[in-house]
Design an enzyme around this catalytic site. Structure first.
Site, PDB file in Angstrom:
ATOM      1  N   SER A   4      37.637  71.919 -14.835  1.00  0.00           N
ATOM      2  CA  SER A   4      36.693  71.264 -16.141  1.00  0.00           C
ATOM      3  C   SER A   4      35.801  70.143 -15.958  1.00  0.00           C
ATOM      4  O   SER A   4      36.103  69.373 -14.922  1.00  0.00           O
ATOM      5  CB  SER A   4      37.833  71.001 -17.210  1.00  0.00           C
ATOM      6  OG  SER A   4      38.666  72.016 -17.366  1.00  0.00           O
TER       7      SER A   4
HETATM    8  N1  SAH Z   1      43.346  72.981 -15.328  1.00  0.00           N
HETATM    9  C1  SAH Z   1      42.534  73.647 -14.180  1.00  0.00           C
HETATM   10  C2  SAH Z   1      41.313  74.403 -15.187  1.00  0.00           C
HETATM   11  C3  SAH Z   1      41.677  75.639 -14.826  1.00  0.00           C
HETATM   12  S1  SAH Z   1      40.676  76.962 -15.664  1.00  0.00           S
HETATM   13  C4  SAH Z   1      41.826  72.542 -13.137  1.00  0.00           C
HETATM   14  O1  SAH Z   1      42.185  71.397 -13.255  1.00  0.00           O
HETATM   15  O2  SAH Z   1      41.187  72.983 -12.541  1.00  0.00           O
HETATM   16  C5  SAH Z   1      41.932  77.727 -16.579  1.00  0.00           C
HETATM   17  C6  SAH Z   1      42.795  78.344 -15.621  1.00  0.00           C
HETATM   18  O3  SAH Z   1      43.914  78.811 -16.657  1.00  0.00           O
HETATM   19  C7  SAH Z   1      42.702  79.445 -14.850  1.00  0.00           C
HETATM   20  O4  SAH Z   1      42.783  79.266 -13.285  1.00  0.00           O
HETATM   21  C8  SAH Z   1      43.088  80.695 -15.269  1.00  0.00           C
HETATM   22  O5  SAH Z   1      43.357  81.511 -14.373  1.00  0.00           O
HETATM   23  C9  SAH Z   1      44.424  80.164 -15.916  1.00  0.00           C
HETATM   24  N2  SAH Z   1      45.121  80.900 -16.899  1.00  0.00           N
HETATM   25  C10 SAH Z   1      44.469  81.777 -17.956  1.00  0.00           C
HETATM   26  N3  SAH Z   1      45.516  82.222 -18.621  1.00  0.00           N
HETATM   27  C11 SAH Z   1      46.635  81.826 -17.984  1.00  0.00           C
HETATM   28  C12 SAH Z   1      48.094  82.147 -18.550  1.00  0.00           C
HETATM   29  N4  SAH Z   1      48.294  83.091 -19.245  1.00  0.00           N
HETATM   30  N5  SAH Z   1      48.974  81.698 -17.755  1.00  0.00           N
HETATM   31  C13 SAH Z   1      48.761  80.842 -16.625  1.00  0.00           C
HETATM   32  N6  SAH Z   1      47.309  80.708 -16.311  1.00  0.00           N
HETATM   33  C14 SAH Z   1      46.356  81.126 -16.882  1.00  0.00           C
END
Ligand code: SAH
Length: 213
Positions: A61
């Site tokens: 993000s």
């Molecule tokens: N917090 C992260 C941002 C990641 S983007 C950072 O600081 O880099 C969102 C993430 O959520 C992705 O890696 C995606 O694979 C994950 N995601 C989406 N749906 C999910 C679910 N149901 N359970 C766990 N992770 C999930």
């Protein structure tokens, strides 16, 4: 040699200018080396105030959004915090400097393994990270004082509200398309749940089930 400290200081100033006032949050951001969480091809942009691609078509993000959501979560140092969507691990690393323990769940095994290795390398020993579907929460460790979801859900995930302690707060991007997503802050009271809309955002979707890689 890249002067990471100077770049980081510029970013912190920009976050302040954009309205992030909580010095605990700014200090936590200052303590996390974002250049270690981005892909090698984007290292030069690690301290630009932008989202960047990571593996599996996901994103780390924008620093402003990380700061805004972290501030909105009102994390205390004795709290246990659940994060859904570990991704690069950056947000979990920021939270780890603000609370007692972070629990984080990721549905892509490759991303999870990489983030876990980084937590170890950076000595962030108060993060528990696991592979799985975060929409189901982490029942064995519930209830949580705080929950942050870092992928967009079509509505506030009910299973996660259930895992919120009374008096707890959840921050979650809610919306069906990238054009109507908003950060929603949910507070769980004794008898009721109160929601407020805070900021329009664009997140990758929260997907049920686990990924193939
Ligand atoms: N917090 C992260 C941002 C990641 S983007 C950072 O600081 O880099 C969102 C993430 O959520 C992705 O890696 C995606 O694979 C994950 N995601 C989406 N749906 C999910 C679910 N149901 N359970 C766990 N992770 C999930």
């Amino acid at each position: 040699m890249t002067d990471w400290a100077a770049r980081k200081a510029r970013l912190i100033l920009e976050l302040r200018r954009e309205g992030i006032a909580d010095t605990r949050v700014l200090t936590a951001i200052e303590r996390v080396p974002r250049e270690r969480f981005v892909m090698p091809a984007f290292v030069d942009q690690a301290y630009d105030n932008i989202a960047l691609p990571i593996e599996n078509g996901q994103t780390i993000s924008q620093p402003f959004v990380v700061a805004f959501m972290t501030e909105a979560l009102q994390v205390g140092e004795k709290m246990r915090v659940l994060e859904i969507g570990t991704g690069s691990g950056y947000q979990a690393a920021v939270l780890s400097h603000l609370c007692r323990r972070v629990y984080t769940i990721e549905r892509h095994r490759g991303l999870l393994d990489k983030a876990k290795a980084l937590f170890e390398e950076l000595g962030l020993h108060n993060i528990s990270a696991r592979f799985g579907d975060g929409t189901k929460g982490w029942p064995e460790a519930a209830p949580f004082d705080r929950i942050m979801v870092t992928a967009a859900a079509p509505e506030v995930p009910k299973a996660l509200v259930e895992e919120l302690a009374v008096g707890g707060i959840m921050v979650v991007p809610v919306g069906i398309t990238v054009f109507d997503q908003q950060i929603v802050r949910v507070r769980r009271g004794e008898k009721d749940v109160h929601s407020e809309t805070l900021l329009p955002v664009r997140f990758v979707p929260l997907v049920e089930g686990v990924g193939k890689a």
